[in-house]
Motif scaffolding. Structure first.
Motif, PDB file in Angstrom:
ATOM      1  N   GLY A   1       0.981  -1.358   0.115  1.00 50.10           N
ATOM      2  CA  GLY A   1      -0.028   0.045  -0.001  1.00 50.10           C
ATOM      3  C   GLY A   1       1.080   1.308   0.075  1.00 50.10           C
ATOM      4  N   ALA A   2       0.271   2.462  -0.488  1.00 48.88           N
ATOM      5  CA  ALA A   2       1.159   3.832  -0.447  1.00 48.88           C
ATOM      6  C   ALA A   2       1.197   4.130   1.190  1.00 48.88           C
ATOM      7  CB  ALA A   2      -0.001   4.801  -0.971  1.00 48.88           C
ATOM      8  N   PRO A   3       2.240   4.658   1.327  1.00 54.20           N
ATOM      9  CA  PRO A   3       2.629   5.325   2.787  1.00 54.20           C
ATOM     10  C   PRO A   3       1.512   6.264   3.315  1.00 54.20           C
ATOM     11  CG  PRO A   3       4.566   5.661   1.337  1.00 54.20           C
ATOM     12  CD  PRO A   3       3.366   5.189   0.586  1.00 54.20           C
ATOM     13  N   CYS A   4       1.077   5.932   4.393  1.00 51.30           N
ATOM     14  CA  CYS A   4      -0.030   6.905   5.186  1.00 51.30           C
ATOM     15  C   CYS A   4       0.705   7.688   6.300  1.00 51.30           C
ATOM     16  CB  CYS A   4      -1.186   5.910   5.954  1.00 51.30           C
ATOM     17  SG  CYS A   4      -1.869   4.768   4.706  1.00 51.30           S
ATOM     18  N   PRO A   5       0.033   8.761   6.590  1.00 45.06           N
ATOM     19  CA  PRO A   5       0.716   9.879   7.308  1.00 45.06           C
ATOM     20  C   PRO A   5       0.739   9.348   8.743  1.00 45.06           C
ATOM     21  CG  PRO A   5      -1.523  10.468   6.911  1.00 45.06           C
ATOM     22  CD  PRO A   5      -1.211   9.364   6.038  1.00 45.06           C
ATOM     23  N   ASP A   6       0.057   8.339   9.228  1.00 46.07           N
ATOM     24  CA  ASP A   6      -0.072   7.858  10.523  1.00 46.07           C
ATOM     25  C   ASP A   6      -0.915   6.367  10.695  1.00 46.07           C
ATOM     26  OD1 ASP A   6      -2.968   8.348  10.802  1.00 46.07           O
ATOM     27  OD2 ASP A   6      -2.425  10.310  11.239  1.00 46.07           O
ATOM     28  N   LYS A   7      -0.714   5.812  11.827  1.00 45.03           N
ATOM     29  CA  LYS A   7      -1.159   4.494  11.816  1.00 45.03           C
ATOM     30  C   LYS A   7      -2.873   4.484  11.717  1.00 45.03           C
ATOM     31  CE  LYS A   7      -1.232   0.445  15.126  1.00 45.03           C
ATOM     32  NZ  LYS A   7      -1.062  -0.007  16.333  1.00 45.03           N
ATOM     33  N   GLY A   8      -3.728   5.379  12.325  1.00 49.65           N
ATOM     34  CA  GLY A   8      -5.018   5.264  11.999  1.00 49.65           C
ATOM     35  C   GLY A   8      -5.365   5.479  10.676  1.00 49.65           C
ATOM     36  N   SER A   9      -4.607   5.999   9.991  1.00 45.49           N
ATOM     37  CA  SER A   9      -5.015   6.250   8.475  1.00 45.49           C
ATOM     38  C   SER A   9      -4.828   4.933   7.772  1.00 45.49           C
ATOM     39  CB  SER A   9      -4.075   7.636   7.860  1.00 45.49           C
ATOM     40  OG  SER A   9      -4.524   8.762   8.446  1.00 45.49           O
ATOM     41  N   ALA A  10      -3.729   4.364   8.167  1.00 45.29           N
ATOM     42  CA  ALA A  10      -3.318   3.101   7.462  1.00 45.29           C
ATOM     43  C   ALA A  10      -4.209   1.975   7.693  1.00 45.29           C
ATOM     44  CB  ALA A  10      -1.958   2.676   7.978  1.00 45.29           C
ATOM     45  N   LEU A  11      -4.728   2.098   9.097  1.00 47.34           N
ATOM     46  CA  LEU A  11      -5.879   1.158   9.572  1.00 47.34           C
ATOM     47  C   LEU A  11      -7.022   1.388   8.798  1.00 47.34           C
ATOM     48  CD1 LEU A  11      -5.203   0.967  13.433  1.00 47.34           C
ATOM     49  CD2 LEU A  11      -4.916  -0.758  11.468  1.00 47.34           C
ATOM     50  N   ALA A  12      -7.500   2.656   8.402  1.00 51.94           N
ATOM     51  CA  ALA A  12      -8.649   3.016   7.668  1.00 51.94           C
ATOM     52  C   ALA A  12      -8.637   2.614   6.448  1.00 51.94           C
ATOM     53  CB  ALA A  12      -8.678   4.367   7.811  1.00 51.94           C
ATOM     54  N   VAL A  13      -7.430   2.567   5.878  1.00 49.74           N
ATOM     55  CA  VAL A  13      -7.336   2.182   4.270  1.00 49.74           C
ATOM     56  C   VAL A  13      -7.413   0.491   4.309  1.00 49.74           C
ATOM     57  CG1 VAL A  13      -5.746   1.720   2.468  1.00 49.74           C
ATOM     58  CG2 VAL A  13      -5.746   3.788   3.555  1.00 49.74           C
ATOM     59  N   VAL A  14      -6.655  -0.074   5.218  1.00 52.38           N
ATOM     60  CA  VAL A  14      -6.755  -1.517   5.437  1.00 52.38           C
ATOM     61  C   VAL A  14      -8.404  -2.040   5.710  1.00 52.38           C
ATOM     62  CG1 VAL A  14      -6.299  -3.708   6.916  1.00 52.38           C
ATOM     63  CG2 VAL A  14      -4.632  -1.950   6.076  1.00 52.38           C
ATOM     64  N   GLY A  15      -8.866  -1.365   6.503  1.00 52.13           N
ATOM     65  CA  GLY A  15     -10.364  -1.564   6.646  1.00 52.13           C
ATOM     66  C   GLY A  15     -11.272  -1.430   5.412  1.00 52.13           C
ATOM     67  N   GLU A  16     -11.009  -0.189   4.623  1.00 55.90           N
ATOM     68  CA  GLU A  16     -11.491  -0.117   3.328  1.00 55.90           C
ATOM     69  C   GLU A  16     -11.364  -1.278   2.362  1.00 55.90           C
ATOM     70  OE1 GLU A  16     -10.993   3.725   1.508  1.00 55.90           O
ATOM     71  OE2 GLU A  16     -11.479   4.496   3.602  1.00 55.90           O
ATOM     72  N   LEU A  17     -10.244  -1.562   2.213  1.00 55.86           N
ATOM     73  CA  LEU A  17      -9.683  -2.786   1.461  1.00 55.86           C
ATOM     74  C   LEU A  17     -10.458  -4.095   1.969  1.00 55.86           C
ATOM     75  CD1 LEU A  17      -6.110  -2.101   0.989  1.00 55.86           C
ATOM     76  CD2 LEU A  17      -7.949  -1.918  -0.837  1.00 55.86           C
ATOM     77  N   MET A  18     -10.473  -4.304   3.175  1.00 57.11           N
ATOM     78  CA  MET A  18     -11.120  -5.561   3.547  1.00 57.11           C
ATOM     79  C   MET A  18     -12.533  -5.635   3.228  1.00 57.11           C
ATOM     80  SD  MET A  18      -9.086  -6.157   6.968  1.00 57.11           S
ATOM     81  CE  MET A  18      -9.963  -7.699   7.811  1.00 57.11           C
ATOM     82  N   HIS A  19     -13.303  -4.361   3.422  1.00 53.83           N
ATOM     83  CA  HIS A  19     -14.687  -4.302   3.290  1.00 53.83           C
ATOM     84  C   HIS A  19     -14.872  -4.397   1.879  1.00 53.83           C
ATOM     85  CE1 HIS A  19     -18.728  -3.229   3.791  1.00 53.83           C
ATOM     86  NE2 HIS A  19     -18.729  -2.428   3.014  1.00 53.83           N
ATOM     87  N   GLY A  20     -14.169  -3.742   1.150  1.00 51.30           N
ATOM     88  CA  GLY A  20     -14.407  -3.418  -0.746  1.00 51.30           C
ATOM     89  C   GLY A  20     -14.088  -4.768  -1.219  1.00 51.30           C
ATOM     90  N   LEU A  21     -13.191  -5.849  -0.683  1.00 43.23           N
ATOM     91  CA  LEU A  21     -12.784  -7.080  -1.374  1.00 43.23           C
ATOM     92  C   LEU A  21     -14.098  -7.786  -1.672  1.00 43.23           C
ATOM     93  CD1 LEU A  21      -9.428  -8.018   0.446  1.00 43.23           C
ATOM     94  CD2 LEU A  21      -9.942  -7.041  -2.045  1.00 43.23           C
ATOM     95  N   GLY A  22     -15.252  -7.984  -0.856  1.00 39.59           N
ATOM     96  CA  GLY A  22     -16.425  -8.537  -1.265  1.00 39.59           C
ATOM     97  C   GLY A  22     -17.176  -8.123  -2.487  1.00 39.59           C
ATOM     98  N   ASP A  23     -16.767  -6.926  -2.736  1.00 40.19           N
ATOM     99  CA  ASP A  23     -17.241  -6.353  -3.940  1.00 40.19           C
ATOM    100  C   ASP A  23     -16.630  -6.425  -5.350  1.00 40.19           C
ATOM    101  OD1 ASP A  23     -19.753  -5.712  -2.909  1.00 40.19           O
ATOM    102  OD2 ASP A  23     -19.209  -3.675  -2.133  1.00 40.19           O
ATOM    103  N   ALA A  24     -15.439  -7.140  -5.152  1.00 38.59           N
ATOM    104  CA  ALA A  24     -14.327  -7.000  -6.250  1.00 38.59           C
ATOM    105  C   ALA A  24     -14.675  -8.101  -7.246  1.00 38.59           C
ATOM    106  CB  ALA A  24     -13.058  -7.641  -5.703  1.00 38.59           C
ATOM    107  N   CYS A  25     -14.424  -7.621  -8.563  1.00 40.37           N
ATOM    108  CA  CYS A  25     -14.820  -8.328  -9.726  1.00 40.37           C
ATOM    109  C   CYS A  25     -13.706  -8.994 -10.470  1.00 40.37           C
ATOM    110  CB  CYS A  25     -15.406  -7.762 -10.887  1.00 40.37           C
ATOM    111  SG  CYS A  25     -14.569  -6.334 -11.439  1.00 40.37           S
ATOM    112  N   LEU A  26     -13.586 -10.005 -11.226  1.00 42.60           N
ATOM    113  CA  LEU A  26     -12.681 -10.673 -11.753  1.00 42.60           C
ATOM    114  C   LEU A  26     -12.500 -10.203 -13.310  1.00 42.60           C
ATOM    115  CD1 LEU A  26     -10.601 -13.229 -11.803  1.00 42.60           C
ATOM    116  CD2 LEU A  26     -12.465 -14.528 -12.863  1.00 42.60           C
ATOM    117  N   GLU A  27     -11.270  -9.781 -13.546  1.00 42.93           N
ATOM    118  CA  GLU A  27     -11.041  -9.447 -14.795  1.00 42.93           C
ATOM    119  C   GLU A  27      -9.951 -10.610 -15.500  1.00 42.93           C
ATOM    120  OE1 GLU A  27     -10.015  -5.294 -15.570  1.00 42.93           O
ATOM    121  OE2 GLU A  27      -8.603  -5.733 -17.198  1.00 42.93           O
TER     122      GLU A  27
END
Length: 87
Positions: free
Chosen positions: A28-54
């Protein structure tokens, strides 16, 4: 699969996605702090269920720009996923 969060020398916080065999799958791209990194990880974990296959594996042809094959519409239960969001 797991997400590994690490402090960088410049004070930012980065993360990697590591497969069950220990291989790095994504960085992942660098985040300014741990809270921001955890937020991005949370979004990825949630969004993976909506991922499609190309699918770009047409016989004898390389990737074709603009072509996509979506399986499972809004979820991936058609290809073995339970449809239960990650915790």
């Amino acid at each position: 699969m797991k997400f590994v969060i690490e402090s960088e020398a410049d004070g930012t916080v980065g993360f990697t996605v590591v497969g069950g065999d220990g291989q790095v799958l994504a960085t992942g791209a660098p985040c300014p702090d741990k809270g921001s990194a955890l937020a991005v990880v949370g979004e990825l974990m949630h969004g993976l269920g909506d991922a499609c296959l190309e699918d770009r594996t047409e016989a004898g042809a390389g990737p074709v720009a603009g072509t996509r094959t979506e399986i499972g519409e809004d979820d991936m239960s058609d290809i073995g996923r339970s449809g239960i969001p990650p915790v």
